[in-house]
Design a protein around this motif. Structure first.
Motif, PDB file in Angstrom:
ATOM      1  N   PRO A   1       0.836  -1.208   0.000  1.00 65.77           N
ATOM      2  CA  PRO A   1       0.000   0.000   0.000  1.00 65.77           C
ATOM      3  C   PRO A   1       0.874   1.263   0.000  1.00 65.77           C
ATOM      4  N   HIS A   2       0.388   2.287  -0.632  1.00 70.40           N
ATOM      5  CA  HIS A   2       1.083   3.563  -0.658  1.00 70.40           C
ATOM      6  C   HIS A   2       0.051   4.661  -0.890  1.00 70.40           C
ATOM      7  N   VAL A   3       0.463   5.890  -0.647  1.00 69.90           N
ATOM      8  CA  VAL A   3      -0.430   7.030  -0.890  1.00 69.90           C
ATOM      9  C   VAL A   3       0.277   8.021  -1.797  1.00 69.90           C
ATOM     10  N   TRP A   4      -0.527   8.740  -2.568  1.00 67.34           N
ATOM     11  CA  TRP A   4       0.013   9.803  -3.422  1.00 67.34           C
ATOM     12  C   TRP A   4       0.156  11.079  -2.611  1.00 67.34           C
ATOM     13  N   ASP A   5       1.319  11.648  -2.636  1.00 62.57           N
ATOM     14  CA  ASP A   5       1.585  12.938  -1.995  1.00 62.57           C
ATOM     15  C   ASP A   5       1.370  14.013  -3.059  1.00 62.57           C
ATOM     16  N   ARG A   6       0.274  14.747  -2.938  1.00 60.33           N
ATOM     17  CA  ARG A   6      -0.133  15.657  -4.005  1.00 60.33           C
ATOM     18  C   ARG A   6       0.046  17.111  -3.601  1.00 60.33           C
ATOM     19  N   HIS A   7       0.049  17.986  -4.617  1.00 56.93           N
ATOM     20  CA  HIS A   7       0.031  19.412  -4.354  1.00 56.93           C
ATOM     21  C   HIS A   7      -1.283  19.785  -3.687  1.00 56.93           C
ATOM     22  N   ASP A   8      -1.299  20.926  -3.021  1.00 54.79           N
ATOM     23  CA  ASP A   8      -2.452  21.315  -2.211  1.00 54.79           C
ATOM     24  C   ASP A   8      -3.744  21.377  -3.020  1.00 54.79           C
ATOM     25  N   ASN A   9      -3.709  22.021  -4.182  1.00 60.05           N
ATOM     26  CA  ASN A   9      -4.934  22.134  -4.981  1.00 60.05           C
ATOM     27  C   ASN A   9      -5.392  20.778  -5.495  1.00 60.05           C
ATOM     28  N   GLU A  10      -4.449  19.897  -5.833  1.00 61.27           N
ATOM     29  CA  GLU A  10      -4.805  18.542  -6.259  1.00 61.27           C
ATOM     30  C   GLU A  10      -5.476  17.788  -5.118  1.00 61.27           C
ATOM     31  N   GLU A  11      -4.955  17.961  -3.916  1.00 68.96           N
ATOM     32  CA  GLU A  11      -5.543  17.321  -2.739  1.00 68.96           C
ATOM     33  C   GLU A  11      -6.963  17.831  -2.507  1.00 68.96           C
ATOM     34  N   ALA A  12      -7.133  19.147  -2.628  1.00 68.17           N
ATOM     35  CA  ALA A  12      -8.456  19.732  -2.419  1.00 68.17           C
ATOM     36  C   ALA A  12      -9.439  19.271  -3.485  1.00 68.17           C
ATOM     37  N   ASP A  13      -9.016  19.291  -4.731  1.00 67.69           N
ATOM     38  CA  ASP A  13      -9.913  18.902  -5.820  1.00 67.69           C
ATOM     39  C   ASP A  13     -10.307  17.429  -5.709  1.00 67.69           C
ATOM     40  N   ALA A  14      -9.397  16.587  -5.193  1.00 67.21           N
ATOM     41  CA  ALA A  14      -9.717  15.171  -5.023  1.00 67.21           C
ATOM     42  C   ALA A  14     -10.823  14.971  -3.982  1.00 67.21           C
ATOM     43  N   LEU A  15     -10.893  15.858  -2.990  1.00 64.46           N
ATOM     44  CA  LEU A  15     -11.945  15.749  -1.978  1.00 64.46           C
ATOM     45  C   LEU A  15     -13.319  16.055  -2.560  1.00 64.46           C
ATOM     46  N   LEU A  16     -13.342  16.850  -3.648  1.00 66.78           N
ATOM     47  CA  LEU A  16     -14.615  17.289  -4.220  1.00 66.78           C
ATOM     48  C   LEU A  16     -14.960  16.588  -5.530  1.00 66.78           C
ATOM     49  N   VAL A  17     -14.118  15.662  -5.967  1.00 62.21           N
ATOM     50  CA  VAL A  17     -14.237  15.135  -7.320  1.00 62.21           C
ATOM     51  C   VAL A  17     -15.595  14.480  -7.596  1.00 62.21           C
ATOM     52  N   ASP A  18     -16.196  13.841  -6.605  1.00 60.37           N
ATOM     53  CA  ASP A  18     -17.468  13.135  -6.813  1.00 60.37           C
ATOM     54  C   ASP A  18     -18.676  13.937  -6.320  1.00 60.37           C
ATOM     55  N   ILE A  19     -18.457  15.185  -5.939  1.00 64.53           N
ATOM     56  CA  ILE A  19     -19.545  16.010  -5.426  1.00 64.53           C
ATOM     57  C   ILE A  19     -19.981  16.987  -6.520  1.00 64.53           C
ATOM     58  N   ALA A  20     -21.234  16.920  -6.910  1.00 66.88           N
ATOM     59  CA  ALA A  20     -21.763  17.813  -7.949  1.00 66.88           C
ATOM     60  C   ALA A  20     -22.225  19.109  -7.289  1.00 66.88           C
TER      61      ALA A  20
ATOM     62  N   ARG B   1      -0.248  17.611   7.006  1.00 68.44           N
ATOM     63  CA  ARG B   1      -0.451  16.615   5.959  1.00 68.44           C
ATOM     64  C   ARG B   1       0.729  15.643   5.845  1.00 68.44           C
ATOM     65  N   GLN B   2       1.514  15.533   6.886  1.00 67.23           N
ATOM     66  CA  GLN B   2       2.652  14.626   6.848  1.00 67.23           C
ATOM     67  C   GLN B   2       2.161  13.184   6.740  1.00 67.23           C
ATOM     68  N   GLN B   3       2.834  12.402   5.903  1.00 67.59           N
ATOM     69  CA  GLN B   3       2.406  11.025   5.655  1.00 67.59           C
ATOM     70  C   GLN B   3       3.573  10.070   5.875  1.00 67.59           C
ATOM     71  N   ARG B   4       3.238   8.865   6.282  1.00 72.89           N
ATOM     72  CA  ARG B   4       4.261   7.859   6.565  1.00 72.89           C
ATOM     73  C   ARG B   4       4.047   6.640   5.670  1.00 72.89           C
ATOM     74  N   GLY B   5       5.087   5.781   5.614  1.00 70.57           N
ATOM     75  CA  GLY B   5       4.996   4.586   4.795  1.00 70.57           C
ATOM     76  C   GLY B   5       5.436   4.865   3.373  1.00 70.57           C
ATOM     77  N   HIS B   6       5.049   3.990   2.463  1.00 72.37           N
ATOM     78  CA  HIS B   6       5.412   4.158   1.066  1.00 72.37           C
ATOM     79  C   HIS B   6       4.620   5.336   0.476  1.00 72.37           C
ATOM     80  N   LEU B   7       5.316   6.111  -0.345  1.00 74.73           N
ATOM     81  CA  LEU B   7       4.704   7.284  -0.969  1.00 74.73           C
ATOM     82  C   LEU B   7       4.934   7.247  -2.463  1.00 74.73           C
ATOM     83  N   ALA B   8       4.049   7.911  -3.200  1.00 76.14           N
ATOM     84  CA  ALA B   8       4.254   8.158  -4.622  1.00 76.14           C
ATOM     85  C   ALA B   8       4.011   9.638  -4.862  1.00 76.14           C
TER      86      ALA B   8
END
Length: 442
Positions: free
Chosen positions: A292-311, A375-382
């Motif tokens: 398992p790993h998580v994507w470490d994204r830019h701030d706007n990418e992170e924000a847009d991902a939170l809203l991606v499925d909300i119309a 937003r610090q993350q641990r473990g495998h990152l991409a």
């Protein structure tokens, strides 16, 4: 005014020397009663890391203030807005929301009274990752330099803005004061890793610095702490790439960071999704994966991902928007957005909000959490190579797809920055066949 500049390749300790020199100056008494050290960087990630470095030294506790150039510029423009001329305002208005305040701050710093006002609070200024400064932020640095003592660090080859000419910037940094050349590697002592990075930096064939090893018609190039090879990768056969990535992770001890110049590559995304869920078995029965790993994204990418499925409707009352967002309120940025809209409703009587406002509220909440280090993350990152700038990791896997774009010089800088993030081991996996004869590998 005294200006000192630390210049050196990746991993030679520029930030270490920057902070060390600042400590010496503080011991010498450069900060008087009520004074603080001002540390400026281009990006929030670099700011957090520099802030952490300064926090490790008791001499800087409660005596340092780390900011991005953008935050410093907005604060200065707000505090001294009475001095902004119509011409300065017109120039700033023609720029974007980030460059405009920087242009205003640069214009204000042309006034001796403003420079001296800043220096009364910040007689010592540190600048990290100075190679990233564009014309507007360089003007801020130039405005600060006559009145404050400056210690800066930069490496022109680590600028990842394709086509940007860093020669004027580096020339100014070298000509304004004393230059310290750093040549001793500090991040790693793995000779194969160092040799590969140097070959990329100097535009030489990376393979000539490594040992070739051919097995089952597959050639890898190896050195101490470094490995390079090609692998077939197609949209219909991402499973092979997934196996290759998982096999590399299995051979490393500790966390692995996966870097790529193109995070939108569908082949890479599909392969990494498989890496997250699949287990493989070797001929001897040993199993490896999933990883398992998580994507470490830019701030706007992170924000847009939170809203991606909300119309989000173009305009809606608070009650409707709260109902849409509440299922995602487990995310702190969404919860903060709901609270912010509620405060505006109660305090200012605002009953409706546009989709643009909601998106900006979420983005601002994510930016603030990022700025504060939540937003610090641990473990495998991409992450993208750009996202990894100014960071270091024990193990790095670089995925180099067909879709890496830019001039040959830009591609070399990308690859160099990716390789030099590694402390122990770096594997570069080139997607496709017959690509090692061109830039950035040769």
């Amino acid at each position: 005014m005294t200006f000192e500049f630390f210049e050196g390749a990746a991993g030679t300790g520029k930030t270490h020397n920057l902070v060390g020199r600042a400590g010496e100056l503080v011991q010498e008494g450069v900060l008087g009663e009520g004074h603080k050290l001002l540390a400026l960087t281009f990006m929030n990630g670099a700011r957090r890391r520099l802030d952490a470095r300064l926090g490790e030294n008791a001499a800087f506790r409660r005596r340092s203030d780390c900011q991005t150039f953008d935050v410093f510029a907005r604060t200065l423009a707000t505090r001294r807005r009475s001095l902004i001329t119509p011409a300065m305002q017109a120039h700033a208005a023609a720029l974007n929301a980030f460059d405009g305040p920087c242009a205003l701050a640069a214009g204000l710093l042309e006034l001796a009274s403003v420079r001296q006002w800043v220096a009364r609070s910040f007689p010592l200024v540190l600048i990290d990752e100075a190679q990233d400064l564009d014309e507007h932020r360089l003007r801020i640095l130039q405005g600060l330099s006559p009145s404050s003592r400056i210690v800066a660090a930069a490496d022109a080859f680590q600028c990842l803005h394709d086509g940007r000419d860093t020669a004027p910037l580096i020339g100014w940094l070298e000509g304004i004061g004393q230059t310290h050349r750093l040549t001793q590697p500090r991040r790693t002592q793995q000779q194969g890793l160092l040799a590969a990075a140097l070959a990329v930096r100097e535009g030489r064939d990376v393979k000539t610095m490594l040992r070739a090893n051919t097995f089952n018609k597959r050639t890898t190039w190896n050195g101490s702490g470094f490995r390079l090879f090609e692998t077939s990768a197609t949209q219909r056969n991402t499973g092979l790439l997934a196996w290759v990535i998982a096999n590399e992770i299995a051979q490393r001890q500790g966390p692995v960071v996966i870097l790529t110049p193109d995070a939108s590559s569908t082949i890479i995304r599909a392969a990494l999704n498989t890496v997250q869920t699949r287990q493989w078995t070797r001929n001897n029965g040993a199993a490896f994966g999933p990883y398992p790993h998580v994507w470490d994204r830019h701030d706007n990418e992170e924000a847009d991902a939170l809203l991606v499925d909300i119309a989000l409707p173009e305009m809606a009352p608070f009650v409707e928007l709260r109902a849409l967002l509440t299922p995602r309120a487990g995310h702190a940025a969404i919860a903060q957005t709901i609270s912010r809209m509620d405060r505006l409703r109660r305090a200012q009587g605002q009953t409706g909000f546009t989709a643009t406002q909601v998106i900006e509220f979420v983005r601002e909440a994510v930016r603030n959490r990022s700025r504060l280090g939540f937003r610090q993350q641990r473990g495998h990152l991409a992450m993208t190579i750009q996202r990894a700038k100014n960071r270091e990791f024990p193990n790095v896997i670089v995925l180099w797809p067909h879709t890496a774009t830019g001039s040959p010089e830009h591609l070399r800088r990308l690859l160099y920055n990716a390789i030099t993030r590694a402390q122990v081991h770096c594997t570069v996996i080139v997607l496709g066949q017959g690509r090692l004869g061109g830039a950035p590998f040769a």
